[in-house]
Scaffold this motif. Structure first.
Motif, PDB file in Angstrom:
ATOM      1  N   ILE A  10       0.852  -1.198   0.000  1.00 31.08           N
ATOM      2  CA  ILE A  10       0.000   0.000   0.000  1.00 31.08           C
ATOM      3  C   ILE A  10       0.886   1.246   0.000  1.00 31.08           C
ATOM      4  O   ILE A  10       1.694   1.432   0.923  1.00 31.08           O
ATOM      5  CB  ILE A  10      -0.906   0.023   1.257  1.00 31.08           C
ATOM      6  CG1 ILE A  10      -1.602  -1.337   1.442  1.00 31.08           C
ATOM      7  CG2 ILE A  10      -1.926   1.164   1.171  1.00 31.08           C
ATOM      8  CD1 ILE A  10      -2.379  -1.457   2.748  1.00 31.08           C
ATOM      9  N   PRO A  11       0.750   2.110  -0.996  1.00 36.74           N
ATOM     10  CA  PRO A  11       1.559   3.330  -0.969  1.00 36.74           C
ATOM     11  C   PRO A  11       1.027   4.330   0.065  1.00 36.74           C
ATOM     12  O   PRO A  11      -0.167   4.339   0.369  1.00 36.74           O
ATOM     13  CB  PRO A  11       1.413   3.906  -2.378  1.00 36.74           C
ATOM     14  CG  PRO A  11       0.248   3.238  -2.998  1.00 36.74           C
ATOM     15  CD  PRO A  11      -0.105   2.027  -2.181  1.00 36.74           C
ATOM     16  N   VAL A  12       1.942   5.126   0.585  1.00 39.43           N
ATOM     17  CA  VAL A  12       1.588   6.181   1.549  1.00 39.43           C
ATOM     18  C   VAL A  12       2.019   7.507   0.938  1.00 39.43           C
ATOM     19  O   VAL A  12       3.193   7.677   0.593  1.00 39.43           O
ATOM     20  CB  VAL A  12       2.312   5.950   2.891  1.00 39.43           C
ATOM     21  CG1 VAL A  12       2.115   7.125   3.844  1.00 39.43           C
ATOM     22  CG2 VAL A  12       1.854   4.643   3.527  1.00 39.43           C
ATOM     23  N   TYR A  13       1.058   8.404   0.754  1.00 37.87           N
ATOM     24  CA  TYR A  13       1.370   9.735   0.229  1.00 37.87           C
ATOM     25  C   TYR A  13       0.992  10.755   1.288  1.00 37.87           C
ATOM     26  O   TYR A  13      -0.117  10.693   1.831  1.00 37.87           O
ATOM     27  CB  TYR A  13       0.577  10.011  -1.061  1.00 37.87           C
ATOM     28  CG  TYR A  13       0.870   9.044  -2.184  1.00 37.87           C
ATOM     29  CD1 TYR A  13       2.181   8.812  -2.606  1.00 37.87           C
ATOM     30  CD2 TYR A  13      -0.162   8.360  -2.819  1.00 37.87           C
ATOM     31  CE1 TYR A  13       2.442   7.916  -3.632  1.00 37.87           C
ATOM     32  CE2 TYR A  13       0.098   7.470  -3.862  1.00 37.87           C
ATOM     33  CZ  TYR A  13       1.397   7.263  -4.257  1.00 37.87           C
ATOM     34  OH  TYR A  13       1.662   6.379  -5.279  1.00 37.87           O
ATOM     35  N   ASN A  14       1.907  11.676   1.536  1.00 36.14           N
ATOM     36  CA  ASN A  14       1.688  12.686   2.562  1.00 36.14           C
ATOM     37  C   ASN A  14       1.216  12.070   3.882  1.00 36.14           C
ATOM     38  O   ASN A  14       0.309  12.571   4.537  1.00 36.14           O
ATOM     39  CB  ASN A  14       0.664  13.720   2.074  1.00 36.14           C
ATOM     40  CG  ASN A  14       0.775  15.010   2.868  1.00 36.14           C
ATOM     41  OD1 ASN A  14       1.856  15.362   3.325  1.00 36.14           O
ATOM     42  ND2 ASN A  14      -0.335  15.697   3.071  1.00 36.14           N
ATOM     43  N   GLY A  15       1.826  10.968   4.235  1.00 38.38           N
ATOM     44  CA  GLY A  15       1.523  10.315   5.507  1.00 38.38           C
ATOM     45  C   GLY A  15       0.220   9.547   5.521  1.00 38.38           C
ATOM     46  O   GLY A  15      -0.178   9.020   6.565  1.00 38.38           O
ATOM     47  N   ARG A  16      -0.469   9.495   4.374  1.00 38.13           N
ATOM     48  CA  ARG A  16      -1.772   8.795   4.361  1.00 38.13           C
ATOM     49  C   ARG A  16      -1.739   7.553   3.476  1.00 38.13           C
ATOM     50  O   ARG A  16      -1.199   7.574   2.368  1.00 38.13           O
ATOM     51  CB  ARG A  16      -2.857   9.744   3.835  1.00 38.13           C
ATOM     52  CG  ARG A  16      -3.177  10.805   4.869  1.00 38.13           C
ATOM     53  CD  ARG A  16      -4.565  11.318   4.843  1.00 38.13           C
ATOM     54  NE  ARG A  16      -5.324  11.051   3.629  1.00 38.13           N
ATOM     55  CZ  ARG A  16      -6.530  11.532   3.423  1.00 38.13           C
ATOM     56  NH1 ARG A  16      -7.099  12.301   4.325  1.00 38.13           N
ATOM     57  NH2 ARG A  16      -7.186  11.260   2.316  1.00 38.13           N
ATOM     58  N   LEU A  17      -2.342   6.498   3.984  1.00 40.55           N
ATOM     59  CA  LEU A  17      -2.418   5.245   3.210  1.00 40.55           C
ATOM     60  C   LEU A  17      -3.360   5.456   2.032  1.00 40.55           C
ATOM     61  O   LEU A  17      -4.525   5.828   2.218  1.00 40.55           O
ATOM     62  CB  LEU A  17      -2.907   4.124   4.117  1.00 40.55           C
ATOM     63  CG  LEU A  17      -1.876   3.710   5.174  1.00 40.55           C
ATOM     64  CD1 LEU A  17      -2.531   3.386   6.497  1.00 40.55           C
ATOM     65  CD2 LEU A  17      -1.043   2.544   4.666  1.00 40.55           C
ATOM     66  N   PHE A  18      -2.840   5.228   0.836  1.00 41.56           N
ATOM     67  CA  PHE A  18      -3.568   5.520  -0.403  1.00 41.56           C
ATOM     68  C   PHE A  18      -4.520   4.371  -0.734  1.00 41.56           C
ATOM     69  O   PHE A  18      -4.082   3.221  -0.847  1.00 41.56           O
ATOM     70  CB  PHE A  18      -2.536   5.692  -1.526  1.00 41.56           C
ATOM     71  CG  PHE A  18      -3.059   6.245  -2.819  1.00 41.56           C
ATOM     72  CD1 PHE A  18      -3.647   7.504  -2.872  1.00 41.56           C
ATOM     73  CD2 PHE A  18      -2.930   5.517  -3.993  1.00 41.56           C
ATOM     74  CE1 PHE A  18      -4.099   8.027  -4.086  1.00 41.56           C
ATOM     75  CE2 PHE A  18      -3.374   6.036  -5.206  1.00 41.56           C
ATOM     76  CZ  PHE A  18      -3.961   7.292  -5.247  1.00 41.56           C
ATOM     77  N   ARG A  19      -5.816   4.710  -0.865  1.00 36.15           N
ATOM     78  CA  ARG A  19      -6.820   3.702  -1.260  1.00 36.15           C
ATOM     79  C   ARG A  19      -6.824   2.491  -0.296  1.00 36.15           C
ATOM     80  O   ARG A  19      -6.878   1.332  -0.720  1.00 36.15           O
ATOM     81  CB  ARG A  19      -6.594   3.245  -2.701  1.00 36.15           C
ATOM     82  CG  ARG A  19      -6.609   4.408  -3.692  1.00 36.15           C
ATOM     83  CD  ARG A  19      -7.350   4.084  -4.950  1.00 36.15           C
ATOM     84  NE  ARG A  19      -8.333   5.115  -5.239  1.00 36.15           N
ATOM     85  CZ  ARG A  19      -9.282   5.012  -6.164  1.00 36.15           C
ATOM     86  NH1 ARG A  19      -9.391   3.917  -6.884  1.00 36.15           N
ATOM     87  NH2 ARG A  19     -10.133   5.981  -6.362  1.00 36.15           N
ATOM     88  N   LEU A  20      -6.745   2.818   0.994  1.00 36.00           N
ATOM     89  CA  LEU A  20      -6.672   1.760   2.005  1.00 36.00           C
ATOM     90  C   LEU A  20      -7.877   0.826   1.946  1.00 36.00           C
ATOM     91  O   LEU A  20      -7.731  -0.400   2.026  1.00 36.00           O
ATOM     92  CB  LEU A  20      -6.533   2.389   3.401  1.00 36.00           C
ATOM     93  CG  LEU A  20      -6.527   1.406   4.561  1.00 36.00           C
ATOM     94  CD1 LEU A  20      -5.337   0.453   4.463  1.00 36.00           C
ATOM     95  CD2 LEU A  20      -6.480   2.146   5.905  1.00 36.00           C
ATOM     96  N   ALA A  21      -9.072   1.397   1.807  1.00 38.19           N
ATOM     97  CA  ALA A  21     -10.282   0.557   1.812  1.00 38.19           C
ATOM     98  C   ALA A  21     -10.212  -0.484   0.697  1.00 38.19           C
ATOM     99  O   ALA A  21     -10.549  -1.655   0.904  1.00 38.19           O
ATOM    100  CB  ALA A  21     -11.518   1.439   1.654  1.00 38.19           C
ATOM    101  N   GLN A  22      -9.734  -0.053  -0.478  1.00 39.91           N
ATOM    102  CA  GLN A  22      -9.642  -0.983  -1.614  1.00 39.91           C
ATOM    103  C   GLN A  22      -8.604  -2.077  -1.342  1.00 39.91           C
ATOM    104  O   GLN A  22      -8.812  -3.244  -1.681  1.00 39.91           O
ATOM    105  CB  GLN A  22      -9.266  -0.220  -2.898  1.00 39.91           C
ATOM    106  CG  GLN A  22     -10.382   0.641  -3.469  1.00 39.91           C
ATOM    107  CD  GLN A  22     -10.412   2.064  -2.919  1.00 39.91           C
ATOM    108  OE1 GLN A  22      -9.942   2.339  -1.812  1.00 39.91           O
ATOM    109  NE2 GLN A  22     -10.991   2.981  -3.667  1.00 39.91           N
TER     110      GLN A  22
END
Ligand code: PDD
Length: 287
Positions: free
Chosen positions: A35-47
């Motif tokens: 899972i990529p993290v951009y600006n400290g946020r997990l990208f598309r985590l739900a998916q």
């Protein structure tokens, strides 16, 4: 030293240890996500968590955590590691059994492991200038929609690509491109974006889905349809997509130029849309 998560505990990565009797070690009996993290946020985590659930169901491992618990663990992991751009790897195996036996152990607790690595800004990577790829026979099993840790065919295919001085292998099954050794495949054919339809022959990539969403939202014609080897060879553009690679233009396939051998115009447009989408999420996170 980066911080990892293992079975309920955060600890330095070099102190994380699992038993040699873990079925992940003995059989490759487990599933994973990146899972990529951009600006400290997990990208598309739900998916990613939904796909994790599908993979766990596919190999009959009970999900050891609820979606909220996963969110808590993974955000905790990101917070404990440095850098606002990271790549989180997680895996769940069937756990440790008393003896080596192919059959499922009667009682075992899944092993849950996660780590995070700093991700280089993709803009800095050489992928922007285009990558070389080769086609290779798809030697994998028939359930490639499961993101299993059993990656020996993918490892061998990727290494064959590297041995041929290329960055990725595009896999051919029954005369059609399925996906890359660690990516999904798109081509541009007569101005239309085409990608292989979802099914057991390929992983339903989260990046693939976003590219299709962006195409749909921006009036870019696209089709989910089989890509013959011939269509691949004659494509105006070829891209490979993944969470770590984002959208890479393939400028050379089997040592021949794709189009004029430069990243194509539709890729230029899509990568802008993709970066803008990420940028919007960054702004959301900042507000
Ligand atoms: N792999 N197909 C395969 C076989 C993959 O291994 C991957 C990603 C993808 C792209 O999926 P996504 O867009 O959700 O990352 C397609 C990861 C990055 C890996 O194994 O490291």
């Amino acid at each position: 030293m980066s911080t990892a998560y293992l079975n309920g505990t955060f600890l330095p990565l070099d102190q994380a240890q699992v038993s040699v009797m873990d079925r992940g070690f003995l059989f490759g009996d487990g599933v994973y996500e990146v899972i990529p993290v951009y600006n400290g946020r997990l990208f598309r985590l739900a998916q990613h968590l939904k796909r994790l659930q599908n993979s766990l169901d596919g190999v009959r491992i009970g999900n050891p955590m609820t979606e909220n618990e996963w969110t808590e663990v993974l955000t905790g992991l990101v917070a404990r590691n440095t850098g606002s751009e990271q790549a989180v790897y997680l895996q769940v195996t069937r756990g440790v059994a008393a003896k080596r036996d192919h059959a499922f152990p009667v009682a075992s607790r899944p092993t849950v492991f996660a780590m995070s690595t700093p991700a280089p800004a993709v803009q800095d990577s050489a992928d922007e200038a285009g990558i070389k790829a080769i086609t290779l026979p798809d030697i994998r099993w028939q359930q490639c929609d499961i993101k299993a840790i059993t990656l020996l065919p993918n490892v061998l295919l990727r290494q064959q690509a590297i041995d041929a001085s290329t960055a990725e292998a595009i896999l051919i099954k029954n005369g059609h491109a399925t996906e890359g050794a660690a990516s999904n495949v798109f081509i541009v054919h007569n101005g239309v974006l085409v990608t292989t339809p979802k099914g057991p022959s390929l992983l339903p990539g989260i990046t693939r889905e976003l590219v299709l969403e962006l195409a749909s939202a921006n009036g870019i014609p696209f089709r989910e349809a089989g890509i013959t080897e011939q269509a691949l060879e004659q494509a105006e553009e070829i891209w490979v997509t993944s969470s770590t690679r984002e959208i890479s233009p393939v400028t050379h396939l089997n040592d021949k130029s794709v189009g004029d051998g430069q990243p194509g115009p539709l890729w230029q447009r899509m990568i802008r849309l993709y970066q803008d989408y990420k940028q919007d999420l960054r702004r959301d996170a900042a507000s």
